[in-house]
Scaffold this active site. Structure first.
Site, short mmCIF file in Angstrom:
data_model
loop_
_atom_site.label_atom_id
_atom_site.label_comp_id
_atom_site.label_asym_id
_atom_site.label_seq_id
_atom_site.Cartn_x
_atom_site.Cartn_y
_atom_site.Cartn_z
N LYS A 257 0.86 -1.20 0.00
CA LYS A 257 0.00 0.00 0.00
C LYS A 257 0.89 1.24 0.00
O LYS A 257 1.73 1.42 0.89
CB LYS A 257 -0.91 0.01 1.23
CG LYS A 257 -1.87 1.18 1.26
CD LYS A 257 -2.95 0.96 2.30
CE LYS A 257 -2.63 1.54 3.65
NZ LYS A 257 -2.77 2.99 3.75
N ASP B 98 -3.37 4.16 -1.99
CA ASP B 98 -4.38 4.60 -1.02
C ASP B 98 -4.30 6.11 -0.81
O ASP B 98 -3.71 6.59 0.16
CB ASP B 98 -4.13 3.85 0.30
CG ASP B 98 -5.16 4.17 1.35
OD1 ASP B 98 -6.29 4.56 0.99
OD2 ASP B 98 -4.83 4.02 2.55
N LYS C 129 -7.08 8.13 -0.81
CA LYS C 129 -8.31 8.58 -0.12
C LYS C 129 -8.80 9.94 -0.62
O LYS C 129 -8.92 10.91 0.13
CB LYS C 129 -8.09 8.62 1.40
CG LYS C 129 -7.83 7.26 2.02
CD LYS C 129 -7.92 7.30 3.53
CE LYS C 129 -7.75 5.95 4.19
NZ LYS C 129 -6.37 5.44 4.25
N ASP D 162 -13.14 15.07 -3.03
CA ASP D 162 -13.15 16.39 -3.67
C ASP D 162 -14.36 16.46 -4.60
O ASP D 162 -15.13 15.48 -4.68
CB ASP D 162 -11.83 16.60 -4.44
CG ASP D 162 -11.42 18.06 -4.49
OD1 ASP D 162 -12.32 18.92 -4.68
OD2 ASP D 162 -10.23 18.36 -4.34
N THR E 86 -11.04 3.17 10.44
CA THR E 86 -11.03 2.28 11.62
C THR E 86 -10.44 2.97 12.85
O THR E 86 -10.47 2.43 13.94
CB THR E 86 -10.24 0.98 11.34
OG1 THR E 86 -9.02 1.32 10.70
CG2 THR E 86 -11.03 0.03 10.48
N ARG F 211 1.75 -2.08 11.38
CA ARG F 211 2.62 -2.12 12.57
C ARG F 211 2.88 -3.51 13.14
O ARG F 211 4.01 -3.77 13.57
CB ARG F 211 2.11 -1.13 13.62
CG ARG F 211 2.47 0.30 13.25
CD ARG F 211 1.67 1.34 13.99
NE ARG F 211 0.30 1.40 13.51
CZ ARG F 211 -0.56 2.35 13.86
NH1 ARG F 211 -0.19 3.30 14.71
NH2 ARG F 211 -1.78 2.34 13.37
#
Ligand code: C5P
Length: 243
Positions: free
Chosen positions: A35, A63, A65, A68, A119, A216
């Protein structure tokens, strides 16, 4: 045939091209997609996406996001469509217009995923933001509402938590892709960090998640390759069980 490692999306949440390339070399045999998010893209631009795609079998989840006006999203998406990424993201927003523009401009060359509710957001956050109380009490209602918008707009699927994957699959069908961040294996010492609606890899896949964004827990592990392999084993045991 999709193998367990293909479910894993590793976010390159690092600030430099060198560091991103090191992670790609280290993990390319252990994950399905890398990603590339905002942090990296603003520094490296599309060249890194091309480099990842040329350097191995792993695909790219770009990614960014977007959120607009439809015309701007459409023009940006035309550029993304030429890059060869497997998926990219657009916030579900308020109406299907922005998502429709994205899907059209993507020309099926890239799968457009609608971001439902991050999330990292909790029910309390939703209440505080002024949404109607039923969404604060049960975020999955807001997630469902937004997933419906993504579905109507023709998106390939949505980004949601592993907790919501099952209801989304039930409502919109098994081909509507669910990508789930907020994954935390149940091993000792793995912290939730800033994630709120977390699931284990096994729970997410059992709930019907098609892809799991796992950062992580792999990046901060003493041995990232082993951590990724351990996660793949966990996913594999669910797949073999028939989910
Ligand atoms: O596993 P970890 O918490 O480190 O994953 C963080 C990654 O998950 C970040 O790249 C973040 O952009 C991504 N994420 C996402 N969608 C969300 C929440 C987080 O793609 N709704």
């Amino acid at each position: 045939m999709k193998s367990a490692k293909d479910y894993i999306i590793f976010p390159l949440d690092v600030p430099s091209e060198d560091s991103a390339k090191k992670w790609v070399k280290q993990l390319s045999r252990h994950v399905g997609l890398f990603k590339v998010g905002l942090e990296l893209f603003v520094r490296t631009g599309p060249d890194l996406v091309r480099w990842i795609l040329e350097s191995g079998d792993a695909g790219v989840f770009l990614d960014l996001k977007f959120h607009d006006i439809p015309a701007t999203v459409s023009r940006a998406m035309s550029g993304i469509a030429e890059l060869g990424a497997t998926f990219t993201t657009v916030h579900c927003g308020e109406t299907p217009a922005m998502l429709k523009a994205a899907v059209e401009a993507g020309e099926k060359k890239v799968g457009v995923l609608g971001v439902t509710v991050l999330t990292s957001v909790s029910g309390a956050d939703i209440r505080q933001a002024g949404f109607c109380p039923e969404y604060g009490e049960d975020i999955s209602r807001l997630v469902m509402k937004r997933a419906a918008v993504a579905h109507v707009a023709g998106c390939a699927g949505v980004v949601c938590s592993g907790q919501e994957a099952m209801v989304i699959k039930k409502a919109f069908g098994k081909d509507f892709i669910t990508v789930t961040p907020g994954i935390r294996p149940a091993w000792d010492g793995v912290s939730a960090d800033d994630q709120q609606r977390i699931t284990t890899p096994a729970q997410a896949v059992r709930n019907g998640a098609d892809y799991l964004v796992i950062g992580r827990p792999i990046r901060n592990a003493a041995d990232p390759q082993s951590a990724a392999a351990r996660i793949a084993d966990e996913i594999d045991s669910v797949i073999k069980d028939g989910k």
